[in-house]
Design a protein around this motif. Structure first.
Motif, mmCIF file in Angstrom:
data_model
loop_
_atom_site.group_PDB
_atom_site.id
_atom_site.type_symbol
_atom_site.label_atom_id
_atom_site.label_comp_id
_atom_site.label_asym_id
_atom_site.label_seq_id
_atom_site.Cartn_x
_atom_site.Cartn_y
_atom_site.Cartn_z
ATOM 1 N N SER A 137 -0.653 -7.701 -10.684
ATOM 2 C CA SER A 137 -0.505 -6.570 -11.185
ATOM 3 C C SER A 137 -1.064 -5.525 -10.272
ATOM 4 O O SER A 137 -0.530 -4.287 -10.167
ATOM 5 C CB SER A 137 -1.100 -5.960 -12.384
ATOM 6 O OG SER A 137 -2.818 -6.173 -12.123
ATOM 7 N N GLU A 138 -1.990 -5.779 -9.286
ATOM 8 C CA GLU A 138 -2.516 -4.840 -8.303
ATOM 9 C C GLU A 138 -3.292 -3.761 -8.910
ATOM 10 O O GLU A 138 -3.568 -2.553 -8.295
ATOM 11 C CB GLU A 138 -1.534 -4.302 -7.569
ATOM 12 C CG GLU A 138 -0.889 -5.315 -6.416
ATOM 13 C CD GLU A 138 -0.142 -4.687 -5.282
ATOM 14 O OE1 GLU A 138 0.092 -3.467 -5.019
ATOM 15 O OE2 GLU A 138 0.230 -5.436 -4.423
ATOM 16 N N GLU A 139 -3.780 -3.899 -10.179
ATOM 17 C CA GLU A 139 -4.639 -2.836 -10.925
ATOM 18 C C GLU A 139 -5.999 -2.889 -10.364
ATOM 19 O O GLU A 139 -6.242 -4.186 -10.111
ATOM 20 C CB GLU A 139 -4.584 -3.332 -12.610
ATOM 21 C CG GLU A 139 -3.290 -3.222 -12.898
ATOM 22 C CD GLU A 139 -2.703 -1.401 -13.250
ATOM 23 O OE1 GLU A 139 -3.717 -0.769 -13.257
ATOM 24 O OE2 GLU A 139 -1.591 -1.180 -13.060
ATOM 25 N N GLY B 15 -12.196 1.351 1.169
ATOM 26 C CA GLY B 15 -12.100 1.378 -0.016
ATOM 27 C C GLY B 15 -10.607 1.667 -0.596
ATOM 28 O O GLY B 15 -10.343 1.911 -1.583
ATOM 29 N N GLU B 16 -9.573 1.630 0.650
ATOM 30 C CA GLU B 16 -8.213 2.033 0.237
ATOM 31 C C GLU B 16 -8.218 3.233 -0.459
ATOM 32 O O GLU B 16 -7.067 3.188 -1.424
ATOM 33 C CB GLU B 16 -7.600 0.560 -0.376
ATOM 34 C CG GLU B 16 -7.564 -0.707 0.441
ATOM 35 C CD GLU B 16 -6.928 -1.820 -0.378
ATOM 36 O OE1 GLU B 16 -5.768 -1.821 -0.736
ATOM 37 O OE2 GLU B 16 -7.719 -2.780 -0.171
ATOM 38 N N ALA B 17 -8.765 3.989 -0.131
ATOM 39 C CA ALA B 17 -8.484 5.517 -0.631
ATOM 40 C C ALA B 17 -7.193 6.064 -0.856
ATOM 41 O O ALA B 17 -6.739 6.295 -1.841
ATOM 42 C CB ALA B 17 -9.166 6.390 0.052
ATOM 43 N N VAL B 18 -6.230 5.883 0.174
ATOM 44 C CA VAL B 18 -5.034 6.234 0.433
ATOM 45 C C VAL B 18 -4.047 5.365 -0.483
ATOM 46 O O VAL B 18 -2.883 5.829 -0.659
ATOM 47 C CB VAL B 18 -4.286 6.028 1.913
ATOM 48 C CG1 VAL B 18 -5.148 7.048 2.762
ATOM 49 C CG2 VAL B 18 -4.351 4.775 2.637
ATOM 50 N N HIS B 19 -4.604 4.458 -1.246
ATOM 51 C CA HIS B 19 -3.925 3.529 -2.183
ATOM 52 C C HIS B 19 -4.107 3.815 -3.523
ATOM 53 O O HIS B 19 -3.693 3.207 -4.392
ATOM 54 C CB HIS B 19 -3.957 2.400 -1.911
ATOM 55 C CG HIS B 19 -3.635 1.504 -0.424
ATOM 56 N ND1 HIS B 19 -3.803 0.379 -0.041
ATOM 57 C CD2 HIS B 19 -2.615 2.094 0.274
ATOM 58 C CE1 HIS B 19 -3.065 0.133 1.071
ATOM 59 N NE2 HIS B 19 -2.443 1.193 1.283
ATOM 60 N N ARG C 20 -3.908 -3.704 -1.660
ATOM 61 C CA ARG C 20 -2.607 -3.300 -2.412
ATOM 62 C C ARG C 20 -1.491 -3.115 -1.301
ATOM 63 O O ARG C 20 -1.560 -3.037 -0.164
ATOM 64 C CB ARG C 20 -2.721 -2.255 -2.961
ATOM 65 C CG ARG C 20 -3.162 -1.687 -4.364
ATOM 66 C CD ARG C 20 -3.071 -0.393 -5.032
ATOM 67 N NE ARG C 20 -3.194 -0.681 -6.438
ATOM 68 C CZ ARG C 20 -3.652 0.386 -7.051
ATOM 69 N NH1 ARG C 20 -3.586 1.624 -6.503
ATOM 70 N NH2 ARG C 20 -3.837 0.338 -8.266
ATOM 71 N N SER C 21 -0.432 -3.523 -1.818
ATOM 72 C CA SER C 21 0.908 -3.379 -1.074
ATOM 73 C C SER C 21 1.121 -2.129 -0.375
ATOM 74 O O SER C 21 0.828 -1.127 -1.135
ATOM 75 C CB SER C 21 2.267 -3.668 -1.653
ATOM 76 O OG SER C 21 2.024 -5.287 -2.336
ATOM 77 N N PRO C 22 1.586 -1.815 0.870
ATOM 78 C CA PRO C 22 2.368 -2.795 1.546
ATOM 79 C C PRO C 22 1.207 -3.712 2.489
ATOM 80 O O PRO C 22 1.863 -4.461 3.281
ATOM 81 C CB PRO C 22 3.216 -1.945 2.285
ATOM 82 C CG PRO C 22 2.237 -0.785 2.785
ATOM 83 C CD PRO C 22 1.747 -0.583 1.272
ATOM 84 N N LEU C 23 -0.027 -3.657 2.366
ATOM 85 C CA LEU C 23 -0.814 -4.451 3.124
ATOM 86 C C LEU C 23 -0.468 -6.019 3.012
ATOM 87 O O LEU C 23 -0.439 -6.379 1.805
ATOM 88 C CB LEU C 23 -2.315 -4.222 2.944
ATOM 89 C CG LEU C 23 -2.743 -2.923 3.764
ATOM 90 C CD1 LEU C 23 -4.060 -2.489 3.488
ATOM 91 C CD2 LEU C 23 -2.586 -3.080 5.451
ATOM 92 N N PRO C 24 -0.352 -6.767 4.157
ATOM 93 C CA PRO C 24 0.217 -8.036 3.910
ATOM 94 C C PRO C 24 -1.038 -8.970 3.369
ATOM 95 O O PRO C 24 -2.203 -8.768 3.463
ATOM 96 C CB PRO C 24 0.606 -8.523 5.050
ATOM 97 C CG PRO C 24 -0.212 -7.508 6.022
ATOM 98 C CD PRO C 24 -0.486 -6.381 5.430
#
Lengths: 326, 326, 326, 326
Positions: free
Chosen positions: D29-31, D59-63, D298-302
């Motif tokens: 789910s990428e939740e 922390g993947e803030a942009v995601h 999270r996507s799009p990161l592979p």
């Protein structure tokens, strides 16, 4: 000219402060000013630096012909020898776009009394390198195998379209018997730490005063930062202005006088900010303003206006005051 | 060698297709292969191109010494003259970091029979240009005033650390009597449109067949796009592979056969994608694969693997089929 | 609010002039100024443009919340419908760093009455894409499969850290049934030519008035350059200032009036130079100076000084004179 | 939820090791995976770190949406408080393109229990900043004046299109009462030296354990290099993998155990090379490989392939062995 023996002594590459010397020109003709070059070299030698480097970015290598480069190096060699510094090594900038011209520069450097060649990777066609690291390593190995003098790798992404050699590449190249050091102008002290650690571990001998692979910082504003990371010294343009301050900062650190070293590093770093912003134009303005010589760069580099020259001079004030006190 | 009259005829710079010729080398020694250079020049001349350019990026200028550059240009001049193309102009790449070496290249180009000098702006110290546009314009004006042959400005940001000359700068420089054109490799056809319009309006004469300031596109994949924007032709590496297709595309357009021109442009643009990706390495692989000559670039440029060479060859297939049909 | 039917009509994506509309704000509060947005949309519609695009770079998308974006799009939709332009399509900028937020933007665009989604590739972590093209293509395909509205690829390297989609990538993505076009702001008309040719050849139908894959130029200064290369029109910020001139340039070209088209293109390109240099700040200054509305951008974008505002206004003078004459 | 007192204690910003924590997601789910976030925060606190930072690059803030960012920060705050670390400060990444959204993020950070805001300069329209430094300084001052929590300047050119804040700009901004520190991810320890020296001299108090302006290195591979230059610690992604090794390196240095500190720094720098190359993808692969949690970005990161995951894991081996021994 010099006798061959006087040209070609064994001059080991040891830790310390190396100065990429400015190249000086006569004002109207823009001809190479050998008198100024000689005087400057001797001033630096007397200040106690470990070695000089001709034809770096500070030496306006890209503005010089092959013959002029040899003239500059030979003038420097002769001035040093005449003043009693025959043992001081000279590093010569030899980077070029083709493998063959790079080797030619190395040979000419040797002929002119140079002891080591500082080599940038080629970059004009870097998008065609395939794979990139392989082409770069092949270049350095071929040059090193053909050069009469040992090679120091020069990592300066700003001068080669962003091409930045990784610690992996540098460590692999250090295995070549004729590649003996690196100058890191990228300012990346994490990379410097990896390179210093890996090359030290690969060494047969572990004498810290005679490292097999010399790791130099490319700016004076990270002198003690590179020492704590395992580096062996600096090859830094600011030493044209303040050689004694650069040397003393490193000496204090090596003597374990950390607080004093840190205090002096702060003054050095402040002065370096002017050198970084002003580049060869600003450093020459500083020399002219404080030491009464320096002149201008070759065209198309602009001559600073009176106001600019004053600004560059002022930027070095604290550092020059320190220098004069040493 | 040539008689001076044969070297120095008046060869006007007119609209058309100019080819930045490849430089060829012998395989092991990497010495300049004058026979291949001469043959290639004649092949292009017979195909009907308007002029040649030595020592562009395709000519590996950065891999050549001063003497080799003169050899290449003189070889090209002589080959053209011997084959009956004495009137075909040769443009010579003359960019360098110092004003004085740029002028030297212009003089040497003239000595070797070159008619025009193609000049990149210097970039090594571009962060010290102050203000940037002033230094660049001063450079071009000084060079143009000193050069024995007229100057063509070369705008190729990818080759000079991103330095991109604006339409304002180019238009201002066009006022100099010895600056006669521009090659835009940036691909910016909006800029091309502004430059073409402004320089046309500033012209005393308005003969479209003899523009006072020649505006050339730097790649074949925007040939008709530049024509519709007021450009006068191309100076494009792809014409080493397919000169007739490049010429025919432009001729069809000029004859008002727009649909045919567009159809041919599509094949040209597809082929150019291979030339853009492969650069000098790929274009030489294409020449070798389809015409049986070409060889390799000077080191450090890599020799393509068999698989790579095949890929580059295939990329030019449709274009070469078209070329052979013309 | 609008009835669902009025929101969601079928609005085909056809060749023509699309305008990435400015977003307007109240001066002190910087709140979205819906009245100005509505008035501007109707002005453009009356001028005859083919469609509008909200939340492009000109629409300050990066300065807007999700809710504000929906407000802007819905305000635009409602204004168009109320003025009798219910059939005019709206493209909505939907690019974001995560796949999921990009899809969310597409859904919100649909909810607000948007017809097409303009999607930039993500770039924040682009050095981690592996291999780069695969990650980018997977991103677009996933978004396209999930989006309720068709996707237009947005290639604008300057906005995404230099990430530049090749013609190969764009052509491959065009095969997805929900990817229906591309906006090329890179200015590369060679790439545009390759994309237009390849996608036309892959089409089942070949109706030039209803291409299956729409290829748009991203700036007005290469309008006719893109048409001759097979493009279908423009999506260009300059049309905020001069929609009629942009439209007329393209109409003249399509009518075969090439000289008139070229003359008008020159005025458009000259005006666009101001828009390119001034960006959203300069275009708003131009609107304010000539049309009496426009105001300022959201902070941190600076408000132009009086002198700057005058300079931007003057830069558009010739273009505005033309616009008023049409 | 937490009581307001538990949310908002006074948590001083002191020298030490700060960790920009990873954000974790459920696989399909990428939740947001709050359980993993809480567990990870407590693991780091127990290892002895000085503080945590949510919504950095790691922390993947942009995601993350606004709501998710608050969830992550609140989850972290609550987990720390529940585990007895109520006094540990949390820094929250708050950079955004508009002044108003940046302030909104600062307010939301405060609401979620954050103590300090880490703020990148805006960059999307940076070519329109006029003059550049003024716009950037105005941005920081406006944000700082409006923010309920103090600001830490984040200098990370790689994340903002190359925009690099100079020591002059940072020192000037340090005068603002609500700007309390800087994170230098540029790796420039000369700049760090200038900033540390100048801000220390401008301080009213000179307690090295409570500097008025905190200067943090942005990567672990220059930890002791920054300490010797006057820095106060690190805020470095590698501490997600090896918090104890990062802490111990700094402790040894502060205790005057330089040789031991240098030896440990070498292992840290070697491990950091993997973190630098692999980024969030590689660090998560390392966590998963060695600690059994981490999952994917999270996507799009592979998602790394099995081979890639193994490579990232191996890259951390020596560091993890050290970590386990501490």
């Amino acid at each position: 000219t010099l006798d061959v023996p006087a040209l070609h002594m064994t001059r080991p590459l040891v830790p310390g402060v190396y100065v990429p010397t400015m190249c000086f020109f006569e004002e109207v003709s823009e001809e190479v000013d050998t008198a100024a070059i000689a005087r400057h070299a001797v001033r630096l030698a007397r200040a106690g630096v470990t070695g000089l480097a001709t034809q770096g970015s500070n030496g306006e290598a890209v503005h010089l012909t092959h013959a002029e480069r040899q003239l500059v190096t030979l003038t420097t060699r002769k001035a040093l020898n005449d003043a009693g510094y025959a043992h001081m090594p000279i590093i010569v900038g030899c980077g070029s776009q083709s493998t063959r011209e790079t080797i030619q520069y190395c040979c000419e450097a040797w002929d002119a009394g140079g002891d080591y060649a500082l080599v940038l990777p080629p970059s004009y066609y870097s998008s065609l390198f395939a794979p990139s690291n392989e082409t770069v390593m092949e270049f350095f190995k071929t040059v090193a195998s053909a050069s009469p003098i040992p090679i120091i790798i020069y990592n300066f992404p700003g001068a080669v379209g962003g091409l930045d050699l990784s610690s992996d590449v540098i460590v692999q190249l250090s295995a070549h018997p004729n590649i003996v050091g690196v100058k890191l102008t990228c300012g990346n002290t994490g990379k410097l730490n990896r390179v210093a650690a890996a090359t030290r571990k690969l060494s047969k001998t572990r004498d810290p005063n005679h490292p097999e692979f010399l790791v130099l910082a490319g700016s004076a504003d990270f002198s003690i930062q590179s020492l704590v990371a395992g580096g062996h010294g600096i090859l830094a343009g600011l030493a044209n202005i303040a050689p004694k301050a650069c040397i003393k900062t490193i000496e204090l650190y090596k003597q374990g006088k950390y607080v004093e070293a840190q205090n002096m590093q702060e003054i050095v770093s402040e002065g370096d900010w002017t050198a970084i912003q002003g580049g060869v134009v600003g450093v020459k303005a500083g020399l002219q303003g404080w030491m009464g010589y320096g002149g201008y760069c070759r065209s198309p580099l602009p001559k600073p206006t009176g106001e600019q020259a004053k600004k560059w001079k002022e930027g070095f004030r604290n550092l020059v005051m320190l220098e004069k006190s040493l």
